[in-house]
Write a protein that holds these residues in place. Structure first.
Motif, short mmCIF file in Angstrom:
data_model
loop_
_atom_site.label_atom_id
_atom_site.label_comp_id
_atom_site.label_asym_id
_atom_site.label_seq_id
_atom_site.Cartn_x
_atom_site.Cartn_y
_atom_site.Cartn_z
N ALA A 196 0.98 -1.04 -0.10
CA ALA A 196 0.12 -0.54 -0.08
C ALA A 196 0.83 0.97 0.02
CB ALA A 196 -1.03 -0.33 1.62
N TYR A 197 1.86 1.66 0.56
CA TYR A 197 2.71 2.51 0.90
C TYR A 197 3.41 2.52 -0.30
CZ TYR A 197 6.15 6.01 2.06
OH TYR A 197 7.02 7.30 2.62
N ARG A 198 3.69 1.47 -1.05
CA ARG A 198 4.85 2.02 -1.94
C ARG A 198 3.68 2.41 -3.19
NH1 ARG A 198 6.59 -3.75 -3.44
NH2 ARG A 198 6.67 -3.94 -1.28
N LEU A 199 2.50 1.55 -3.00
CA LEU A 199 1.16 1.87 -3.98
C LEU A 199 0.84 3.66 -4.16
CD1 LEU A 199 -1.31 -1.01 -4.79
CD2 LEU A 199 0.12 0.18 -6.21
N THR A 200 0.81 4.08 -3.15
CA THR A 200 0.10 5.40 -2.60
C THR A 200 1.37 6.32 -2.52
OG1 THR A 200 0.15 4.56 -0.11
CG2 THR A 200 -1.85 4.52 -1.06
N GLY A 201 2.26 6.12 -1.83
CA GLY A 201 3.66 6.63 -2.36
C GLY A 201 2.91 7.77 -0.10
N ASN A 202 2.30 7.87 0.77
CA ASN A 202 2.06 8.15 1.24
C ASN A 202 1.35 7.81 2.62
OD1 ASN A 202 0.32 9.18 3.08
ND2 ASN A 202 -0.40 11.06 1.88
N THR A 203 2.02 7.73 3.94
CA THR A 203 1.53 6.91 5.09
C THR A 203 0.12 6.61 5.65
OG1 THR A 203 3.26 7.46 6.10
CG2 THR A 203 1.78 6.07 7.75
N GLU A 204 -0.47 7.45 5.21
CA GLU A 204 -2.01 7.57 6.12
C GLU A 204 -2.52 6.85 5.21
OE1 GLU A 204 -3.55 9.07 9.25
OE2 GLU A 204 -0.85 8.50 9.74
N ASP A 205 -2.25 7.28 4.01
CA ASP A 205 -3.27 6.63 2.72
C ASP A 205 -2.80 5.02 2.91
OD1 ASP A 205 -4.20 8.90 2.09
OD2 ASP A 205 -2.65 9.51 0.39
N ALA A 206 -1.20 4.87 2.86
CA ALA A 206 -1.12 3.22 3.14
C ALA A 206 -2.04 2.54 3.85
CB ALA A 206 0.39 3.14 3.19
N LYS A 207 -2.23 3.12 5.03
CA LYS A 207 -2.91 2.32 6.01
C LYS A 207 -4.35 2.78 6.09
CE LYS A 207 -0.21 4.49 10.24
NZ LYS A 207 -0.02 5.43 11.55
N ASP A 208 -4.87 3.08 5.67
CA ASP A 208 -6.88 3.40 4.78
C ASP A 208 -6.76 2.45 4.15
OD1 ASP A 208 -7.26 5.26 6.40
OD2 ASP A 208 -7.12 7.05 4.64
N LEU A 209 -5.56 1.86 2.84
CA LEU A 209 -6.13 0.94 1.40
C LEU A 209 -5.62 -0.21 2.15
CD1 LEU A 209 -5.81 -0.02 -1.09
CD2 LEU A 209 -3.55 1.00 -1.15
N THR A 210 -4.85 -0.95 3.80
CA THR A 210 -4.31 -1.46 4.33
C THR A 210 -5.99 -1.81 4.80
OG1 THR A 210 -2.09 -0.81 4.14
CG2 THR A 210 -2.78 -3.21 5.59
N GLN A 211 -6.13 -1.23 5.96
CA GLN A 211 -7.45 -1.66 6.39
C GLN A 211 -8.43 -2.37 5.83
OE1 GLN A 211 -6.32 -1.12 10.11
NE2 GLN A 211 -8.25 -1.51 9.74
N GLU A 212 -8.67 -0.93 4.44
CA GLU A 212 -10.01 -1.51 3.51
C GLU A 212 -9.85 -2.93 3.20
OE1 GLU A 212 -10.36 1.93 0.82
OE2 GLU A 212 -10.34 3.89 2.95
N THR A 213 -8.92 -3.13 2.77
CA THR A 213 -8.43 -4.47 1.84
C THR A 213 -8.75 -5.19 2.76
OG1 THR A 213 -6.76 -3.54 0.16
CG2 THR A 213 -6.47 -5.71 0.70
#
Length: 179
Positions: free
Chosen positions: A33-50
């Protein structure tokens, strides 16, 4: 009654066990998620959502396949969908600001008009930074209101090239505006 039926379909022990298996891959998912978004918060959100989506769709998981691969696919698809939705909204916004409608300004509050003006200025600023081949088609299409055929004729390039250049120009604008 309803809880009995869902308990029969998805026993709590099975879903809890599956959630534990998903959580074992949370670090792996976060890294993707971090590699996809490049952003810590967005990566956390994407991980949770997934992880939540995987939990909800646990009945669709085929146990012979790799859970990691299934989760990775689910995450990348989710990311693409979110990106697509954002870009569609952004393109709609850009089109609304590029082709300003003076009659609609009477129905907007002063704050909305100021925000629209700021956004229009930002779009114009980003257009000015585009390479010339893209800048000219954007200006001709959105500011001068020419059709694809008219742009093709004026620039002496095929109509398909006009469409391609417009597509690329809009994508570049969308990416720059999203930053």
């Amino acid at each position: 009654m309803k809880s009995e039926k869902s308990a029969l379909l998805y026993p709590k022990a099975v879903t809890d066990e599956f959630m534990e298996r998903i959580q074992q891959h949370s670090r792996y998912l976060y890294n993707i998620a971090y590699r996809l978004t490049g952003n810590t918060e967005d990566a956390k959100d994407l991980t949770q959502e997934t992880m939540w989506q995987a939990h909800c769709k646990s009945h669709k998981y085929v146990y012979e396949k790799s859970l990691k691969a299934w989760l990775r696919t689910m995450m990348t698809n989710r990311f693409r969908d979110q990106k697509r939705k954002k870009s569609l909204k952004l393109v709609a916004l850009e089109d609304a600001f590029i082709v300003s409608n003076p009659t609609s300004s009477h129905m907007q509050s002063v704050e909305e008009q100021v925000e629209q003006r700021i956004m229009l200025d930002k779009v114009k600023e980003e257009i000015a930074k585009l390479p010339d081949i893209y800048k000219r088609v954007i200006v001709l299409r959105h500011f001068e209101g020419l059709t694809y055929a008219e742009i093709s004729e004026q620039l002496d390039i095929p109509e398909g090239t006009v469409k391609t250049q417009l597509f690329r120009a809009r994508r570049m604008l969308r990416d720059r505006m999203a930053e």
